[in-house]
Write a protein that holds these residues in place. Sequence first.
Motif, PDB file in Angstrom:
ATOM      1  N   GLY A 191       0.803  -1.219   0.000  1.00 17.09           N
ATOM      2  CA  GLY A 191       0.000   0.000   0.000  1.00 17.09           C
ATOM      3  C   GLY A 191       0.835   1.266   0.000  1.00 17.09           C
ATOM      4  O   GLY A 191       1.980   1.285   0.475  1.00 17.09           O
ATOM      5  N   LYS A 192       0.248   2.332  -0.534  1.00 16.50           N
ATOM      6  CA  LYS A 192       0.888   3.646  -0.563  1.00 16.50           C
ATOM      7  C   LYS A 192       0.120   4.612   0.347  1.00 16.50           C
ATOM      8  O   LYS A 192      -1.112   4.620   0.358  1.00 16.50           O
ATOM      9  CB  LYS A 192       0.933   4.183  -2.000  1.00 16.50           C
ATOM     10  N   ILE A 193       0.877   5.422   1.097  1.00 10.99           N
ATOM     11  CA  ILE A 193       0.320   6.332   2.096  1.00 10.99           C
ATOM     12  C   ILE A 193       0.813   7.743   1.798  1.00 10.99           C
ATOM     13  O   ILE A 193       2.002   7.956   1.534  1.00 10.99           O
ATOM     14  CB  ILE A 193       0.764   5.919   3.513  1.00 10.99           C
ATOM     15  N   PHE A 194      -0.106   8.701   1.863  1.00 14.02           N
ATOM     16  CA  PHE A 194       0.257  10.115   1.721  1.00 14.02           C
ATOM     17  C   PHE A 194      -0.270  10.862   2.930  1.00 14.02           C
ATOM     18  O   PHE A 194      -1.463  10.810   3.233  1.00 14.02           O
ATOM     19  CB  PHE A 194      -0.346  10.693   0.436  1.00 14.02           C
ATOM     20  N   TYR A 195       0.619  11.535   3.656  1.00 15.68           N
ATOM     21  CA  TYR A 195       0.214  12.400   4.755  1.00 15.68           C
ATOM     22  C   TYR A 195       0.261  13.844   4.283  1.00 15.68           C
ATOM     23  O   TYR A 195       1.265  14.295   3.719  1.00 15.68           O
ATOM     24  CB  TYR A 195       1.118  12.235   5.981  1.00 15.68           C
ATOM     25  N   PHE A 196      -0.843  14.588   4.539  1.00 13.87           N
ATOM     26  CA  PHE A 196      -0.922  15.998   4.137  1.00 13.87           C
ATOM     27  C   PHE A 196      -1.541  16.774   5.290  1.00 13.87           C
ATOM     28  O   PHE A 196      -2.655  16.492   5.726  1.00 13.87           O
ATOM     29  CB  PHE A 196      -1.776  16.124   2.881  1.00 13.87           C
ATOM     30  N   SER A 197      -0.811  17.769   5.817  1.00  8.98           N
ATOM     31  CA  SER A 197      -1.176  18.351   7.105  1.00  8.98           C
ATOM     32  C   SER A 197      -2.229  19.460   7.076  1.00  8.98           C
ATOM     33  O   SER A 197      -2.964  19.608   8.055  1.00  8.98           O
ATOM     34  CB  SER A 197       0.076  18.868   7.818  1.00  8.98           C
ATOM     35  N   PRO A 198      -2.364  20.315   6.045  1.00 13.44           N
ATOM     36  CA  PRO A 198      -3.322  21.417   6.167  1.00 13.44           C
ATOM     37  C   PRO A 198      -4.751  20.913   6.389  1.00 13.44           C
ATOM     38  O   PRO A 198      -5.183  19.951   5.764  1.00 13.44           O
ATOM     39  CB  PRO A 198      -3.194  22.133   4.817  1.00 13.44           C
ATOM     40  N   GLY A 199      -5.504  21.592   7.287  1.00 12.16           N
ATOM     41  CA  GLY A 199      -6.890  21.195   7.444  1.00 12.16           C
ATOM     42  C   GLY A 199      -7.451  21.251   8.842  1.00 12.16           C
ATOM     43  O   GLY A 199      -8.234  20.379   9.219  1.00 12.16           O
ATOM     44  N   ASP A 200      -7.108  22.247   9.645  1.00 16.80           N
ATOM     45  CA  ASP A 200      -7.704  22.369  10.971  1.00 16.80           C
ATOM     46  C   ASP A 200      -9.182  22.711  10.848  1.00 16.80           C
ATOM     47  O   ASP A 200      -9.592  23.489   9.987  1.00 16.80           O
ATOM     48  CB  ASP A 200      -6.981  23.455  11.771  1.00 16.80           C
ATOM     49  N   GLN A 201      -9.981  22.160  11.767  1.00 17.73           N
ATOM     50  CA  GLN A 201     -11.438  22.313  11.689  1.00 17.73           C
ATOM     51  C   GLN A 201     -11.912  23.752  11.871  1.00 17.73           C
ATOM     52  O   GLN A 201     -13.017  24.107  11.449  1.00 17.73           O
ATOM     53  CB  GLN A 201     -12.124  21.420  12.733  1.00 17.73           C
ATOM     54  N   ASP A 202     -11.103  24.594  12.493  1.00 15.54           N
ATOM     55  CA  ASP A 202     -11.539  25.960  12.792  1.00 15.54           C
ATOM     56  C   ASP A 202     -11.381  26.919  11.622  1.00 15.54           C
ATOM     57  O   ASP A 202     -11.767  28.090  11.740  1.00 15.54           O
ATOM     58  CB  ASP A 202     -10.760  26.507  13.993  1.00 15.54           C
ATOM     59  N   TYR A 203     -10.826  26.452  10.512  1.00 12.67           N
ATOM     60  CA  TYR A 203     -10.563  27.313   9.363  1.00 12.67           C
ATOM     61  C   TYR A 203     -11.075  26.639   8.088  1.00 12.67           C
ATOM     62  O   TYR A 203     -11.127  25.411   8.000  1.00 12.67           O
ATOM     63  CB  TYR A 203      -9.062  27.595   9.255  1.00 12.67           C
ATOM     64  N   PRO A 204     -11.411  27.417   7.072  1.00 10.15           N
ATOM     65  CA  PRO A 204     -12.029  26.841   5.861  1.00 10.15           C
ATOM     66  C   PRO A 204     -11.012  26.246   4.890  1.00 10.15           C
ATOM     67  O   PRO A 204     -11.098  26.451   3.664  1.00 10.15           O
ATOM     68  CB  PRO A 204     -12.754  28.048   5.257  1.00 10.15           C
ATOM     69  N   VAL A 205     -10.066  25.493   5.402  1.00  9.33           N
ATOM     70  CA  VAL A 205      -8.972  24.981   4.563  1.00  9.33           C
ATOM     71  C   VAL A 205      -9.483  24.010   3.503  1.00  9.33           C
ATOM     72  O   VAL A 205      -8.965  23.965   2.384  1.00  9.33           O
ATOM     73  CB  VAL A 205      -7.897  24.325   5.445  1.00  9.33           C
ATOM     74  N   TYR A 206     -10.524  23.214   3.832  1.00  6.55           N
ATOM     75  CA  TYR A 206     -11.039  22.255   2.860  1.00  6.55           C
ATOM     76  C   TYR A 206     -12.004  22.876   1.860  1.00  6.55           C
ATOM     77  O   TYR A 206     -12.679  22.157   1.118  1.00  6.55           O
ATOM     78  CB  TYR A 206     -11.659  21.056   3.573  1.00  6.55           C
TER      79      TYR A 206
END
Length: 259
Positions: A191-206
């Motif tokens: 399997g291949k895994i990608f970790y990507f950090s941006p995305g705190d729930q308090d900000y509209p990052v997604y």
Amino acid sequence: MTIRVLVWGENRHEQAEPEVAKIYPDGMHNAIRRGIEERLGERATVRTATLDDPEHGLTEDVLAATDVLTWWGHAAHGEVADEVVERVHRHVLSGMGLLVLHSGHWSKIFTKLMGTTCTLRWRSQNDRELIWTVNPTHPIARGIPHPIEIPAQEMYGEQFDIPTPDELIFISSFTGGEVFRSGCTFRRGNGKIFYFSPGDQDYPVYHHPDVLQVIANGVEWAAGDPARRELPTLLRYEMGDFFNGHGYRGAMHNKESGQ
């Protein structure tokens, strides 16, 4: 091949915190789902599951029909059942792709796959994050500006206690001078895994188009071949036998047969 994607979200902040619900009225998982659908179109079918679904929405049948699983968790890592973690772990080793997002670094599945604490520095303030591409030739970096600017975000900083990544694609910098390995890949089993950090729930990052493009690129990169979904297998080969391995369970399991 159509990539079968399952977007998994804890979906607790959205239910309990009005300010988060205002940003993500139908949950972060649906914001991520829409971002993948809009960017991959007919190349992917995307479903969602949440922590409070039966078996967290991660049954054997569901995982067997998933090419790539995305994972966002934060407030309730401990509520994820160990037997479900074992199930996901087995499917990753068998070839299912996994994208771990933001605070999923402390999820049971990511720490199990990494074998480390996966801890880091953090500061929960309205900070600016710049995401710098350090491997522009990687497929996950395709079409991504250098840098991505996120005007409001939580700070993640080094030391990030993970194994040395197989590939480092992005690093982030913050206004306090901190840096962080914010986009990196690993291979575990098949399997291949990608970790990507941006995305705190308090900000509209997604809702950020470039962040969603990175996630969509990561889905395409991590997708395995469903026809070859299997755990790495220990086989014994005879001299000159290049193609047909013979079953062998290891010394501890073959004691009774004297082999």
